[in-house]
Motif scaffolding. Structure first.
Motif, mmCIF file in Angstrom:
data_model
loop_
_atom_site.group_PDB
_atom_site.id
_atom_site.type_symbol
_atom_site.label_atom_id
_atom_site.label_comp_id
_atom_site.label_asym_id
_atom_site.label_seq_id
_atom_site.Cartn_x
_atom_site.Cartn_y
_atom_site.Cartn_z
ATOM 1 N N ALA A 36 -5.018 23.106 45.293
ATOM 2 C CA ALA A 36 -6.086 22.880 44.606
ATOM 3 C C ALA A 36 -6.134 21.243 44.008
ATOM 4 O O ALA A 36 -6.955 20.387 43.818
ATOM 5 C CB ALA A 36 -6.428 23.219 42.922
ATOM 6 N N SER A 37 -4.865 20.712 43.495
ATOM 7 C CA SER A 37 -4.840 19.201 43.289
ATOM 8 C C SER A 37 -4.956 18.295 44.372
ATOM 9 O O SER A 37 -5.870 17.250 44.588
ATOM 10 C CB SER A 37 -3.272 18.776 42.881
ATOM 11 N N LEU A 38 -4.410 18.887 45.171
ATOM 12 C CA LEU A 38 -4.385 17.866 47.111
ATOM 13 C C LEU A 38 -6.524 17.846 47.299
ATOM 14 O O LEU A 38 -6.666 17.410 47.700
ATOM 15 C CB LEU A 38 -4.098 18.561 47.933
ATOM 16 N N ALA A 39 -7.147 18.755 46.923
ATOM 17 C CA ALA A 39 -7.974 19.380 47.344
ATOM 18 C C ALA A 39 -9.537 18.566 46.399
ATOM 19 O O ALA A 39 -10.685 19.006 47.064
ATOM 20 C CB ALA A 39 -8.330 20.715 47.552
ATOM 21 N N GLY A 40 -9.322 18.662 45.487
ATOM 22 C CA GLY A 40 -9.860 18.678 44.394
ATOM 23 C C GLY A 40 -10.297 17.156 44.629
ATOM 24 O O GLY A 40 -10.666 16.102 45.241
ATOM 25 N N ASP A 41 -11.641 16.493 43.753
ATOM 26 C CA ASP A 41 -11.705 15.187 43.357
ATOM 27 C C ASP A 41 -11.260 14.269 42.505
ATOM 28 O O ASP A 41 -11.166 13.104 43.191
ATOM 29 C CB ASP A 41 -12.825 15.352 43.207
ATOM 30 N N GLU A 42 -9.901 14.171 42.099
ATOM 31 C CA GLU A 42 -8.888 13.378 41.854
ATOM 32 C C GLU A 42 -8.461 12.375 42.312
ATOM 33 O O GLU A 42 -7.980 12.721 43.913
ATOM 34 C CB GLU A 42 -8.593 13.865 40.918
ATOM 35 N N GLN A 43 -8.818 10.787 42.290
ATOM 36 C CA GLN A 43 -7.742 10.086 43.506
ATOM 37 C C GLN A 43 -6.300 10.501 43.055
ATOM 38 O O GLN A 43 -6.079 10.100 42.785
ATOM 39 C CB GLN A 43 -8.222 9.529 43.358
ATOM 40 N N PHE A 44 -6.077 10.327 44.442
ATOM 41 C CA PHE A 44 -4.516 10.311 44.713
ATOM 42 C C PHE A 44 -3.593 9.623 45.705
ATOM 43 O O PHE A 44 -4.573 9.394 46.916
ATOM 44 C CB PHE A 44 -3.584 11.371 44.661
ATOM 45 N N THR A 45 -2.766 9.130 45.671
ATOM 46 C CA THR A 45 -1.460 8.390 47.171
ATOM 47 C C THR A 45 -1.075 8.745 47.241
ATOM 48 O O THR A 45 0.318 9.432 45.763
ATOM 49 C CB THR A 45 -1.207 6.631 46.417
ATOM 50 N N LEU A 46 -0.147 9.931 48.253
ATOM 51 C CA LEU A 46 0.285 11.281 48.011
ATOM 52 C C LEU A 46 1.323 10.577 49.105
ATOM 53 O O LEU A 46 1.292 9.647 50.746
ATOM 54 C CB LEU A 46 0.011 11.982 49.150
ATOM 55 N N PHE A 47 2.673 9.947 49.086
ATOM 56 C CA PHE A 47 3.918 9.666 50.092
ATOM 57 C C PHE A 47 4.136 10.942 51.047
ATOM 58 O O PHE A 47 5.866 11.971 49.906
ATOM 59 C CB PHE A 47 5.131 8.843 49.295
ATOM 60 N N ALA A 119 13.140 6.140 50.607
ATOM 61 C CA ALA A 119 12.453 7.055 51.874
ATOM 62 C C ALA A 119 11.451 5.836 52.475
ATOM 63 O O ALA A 119 11.108 4.653 51.850
ATOM 64 C CB ALA A 119 11.409 7.805 51.751
ATOM 65 N N ARG A 120 11.319 5.433 54.103
ATOM 66 C CA ARG A 120 10.181 4.259 54.666
ATOM 67 C C ARG A 120 9.177 5.062 55.089
ATOM 68 O O ARG A 120 8.967 6.506 55.637
ATOM 69 C CB ARG A 120 11.393 3.904 55.584
ATOM 70 N N VAL A 121 8.314 4.260 54.935
ATOM 71 C CA VAL A 121 6.557 4.743 55.223
ATOM 72 C C VAL A 121 6.957 3.777 56.587
ATOM 73 O O VAL A 121 6.575 3.248 56.724
ATOM 74 C CB VAL A 121 5.632 3.706 54.331
ATOM 75 N N THR A 122 6.596 5.576 57.425
ATOM 76 C CA THR A 122 6.346 5.069 58.502
ATOM 77 C C THR A 122 5.147 5.613 59.483
ATOM 78 O O THR A 122 4.365 5.652 61.090
ATOM 79 C CB THR A 122 7.329 6.165 59.007
ATOM 80 N N LEU A 123 4.186 5.717 58.865
ATOM 81 C CA LEU A 123 2.650 6.494 58.577
ATOM 82 C C LEU A 123 1.514 5.907 57.587
ATOM 83 O O LEU A 123 1.436 7.052 56.891
ATOM 84 C CB LEU A 123 2.419 7.962 58.986
ATOM 85 N N PRO A 124 1.135 4.546 58.080
ATOM 86 C CA PRO A 124 0.148 4.033 56.378
ATOM 87 C C PRO A 124 -0.852 4.335 56.221
ATOM 88 O O PRO A 124 -1.392 4.590 57.672
ATOM 89 C CB PRO A 124 0.891 2.865 56.463
ATOM 90 N N ASP A 125 -1.657 4.437 55.750
ATOM 91 C CA ASP A 125 -3.349 4.467 55.031
ATOM 92 C C ASP A 125 -3.998 5.163 55.786
ATOM 93 O O ASP A 125 -4.693 5.376 57.118
ATOM 94 C CB ASP A 125 -3.093 2.579 55.504
ATOM 95 N N ASN A 130 -10.497 12.340 48.871
ATOM 96 C CA ASN A 130 -9.935 11.902 47.508
ATOM 97 C C ASN A 130 -8.619 10.120 47.540
ATOM 98 O O ASN A 130 -7.470 11.215 47.159
ATOM 99 C CB ASN A 130 -9.579 13.268 46.502
ATOM 100 N N GLY A 131 -8.493 10.600 48.095
ATOM 101 C CA GLY A 131 -7.211 9.490 48.276
ATOM 102 C C GLY A 131 -6.655 8.665 49.559
ATOM 103 O O GLY A 131 -7.163 8.898 50.282
ATOM 104 N N VAL A 132 -5.396 8.392 49.337
ATOM 105 C CA VAL A 132 -4.972 7.355 50.725
ATOM 106 C C VAL A 132 -3.493 9.018 50.779
ATOM 107 O O VAL A 132 -2.217 8.489 49.911
ATOM 108 C CB VAL A 132 -4.133 6.637 50.522
ATOM 109 N N ILE A 133 -3.167 8.552 52.398
ATOM 110 C CA ILE A 133 -1.770 8.985 52.751
ATOM 111 C C ILE A 133 -0.952 8.396 53.853
ATOM 112 O O ILE A 133 -0.961 7.549 54.189
ATOM 113 C CB ILE A 133 -1.854 10.504 53.729
#
Length: 147
Positions: A36-47, A119-125, A130-133
């Motif tokens: 529910a957190s990841l499917a909601g309206d609140e904006q997140f940045t997810l690593f 951890a290194r970011v390998t798949l940015p932006d 509701n956010g960016v992965i």
């Protein structure tokens, strides 16, 4: 990274599901009760750790975390990969990020590569409604809290 209006249709969870690199993480989110957190309206940045990232955990660690008795610990690990607000790779300008878990994770840029924790970011932006992965190559584990 700009995308045309209307192209970003899905929430973080839906976006993860359309990318075949995150099936283990999606399963962990589900087992932790955080869909529910990841499917909601609140904006997140997810690593988000990729499936390959989970293979770097010690033998048996993932199976142990996915057991129902360890739901709180699993939620803690997932929340350590989540930051409030929508941040693209401009996050590289920070020295650390305060995670939803409550602890900060160190951020650095070395040789043009963005890292959070170990951890290194390998798949940015990867943009979502509701956010960016940012896909990462390792599962970051929060420090143990004293009992």
């Amino acid at each position: 990274m700009q995308q045309k209006e209307g192209l970003v249709q899905q929430n973080l969870l839906g976006t993860l599901k359309t990318n075949k690199s995150f099936s283990t993480f999606i399963n962990a989110v589900d087992k932790a009760g955080l869909t529910a957190s990841l499917a909601g309206d609140e904006q997140f940045t997810l690593f988000a750790p990729t499936d390959e990232a989970f293979s770097g955990l010690p033998a048996g660690a993932l199976d142990r975390l996915l057991e129902p008795a360890n739901k709180d610990e699993l939620a803690s690990v997932i929340n350590y990969h989540l930051v409030s607000g929508r941040k693209t790779t401009d996050v590289g300008k920070w020295k650390s990020a305060r995670t939803v878990h409550g602890q900060t994770a160190p951020i650095k840029v070395a040789e043009g590569k963005l890292s959070i924790g170990s951890a290194r970011v390998t798949l940015p932006d990867i943009l979502a409604k509701n956010g960016v992965i940012h896909g990462i190559d390792k599962v970051n584990l929060p420090e143990s809290k004293p009992n």
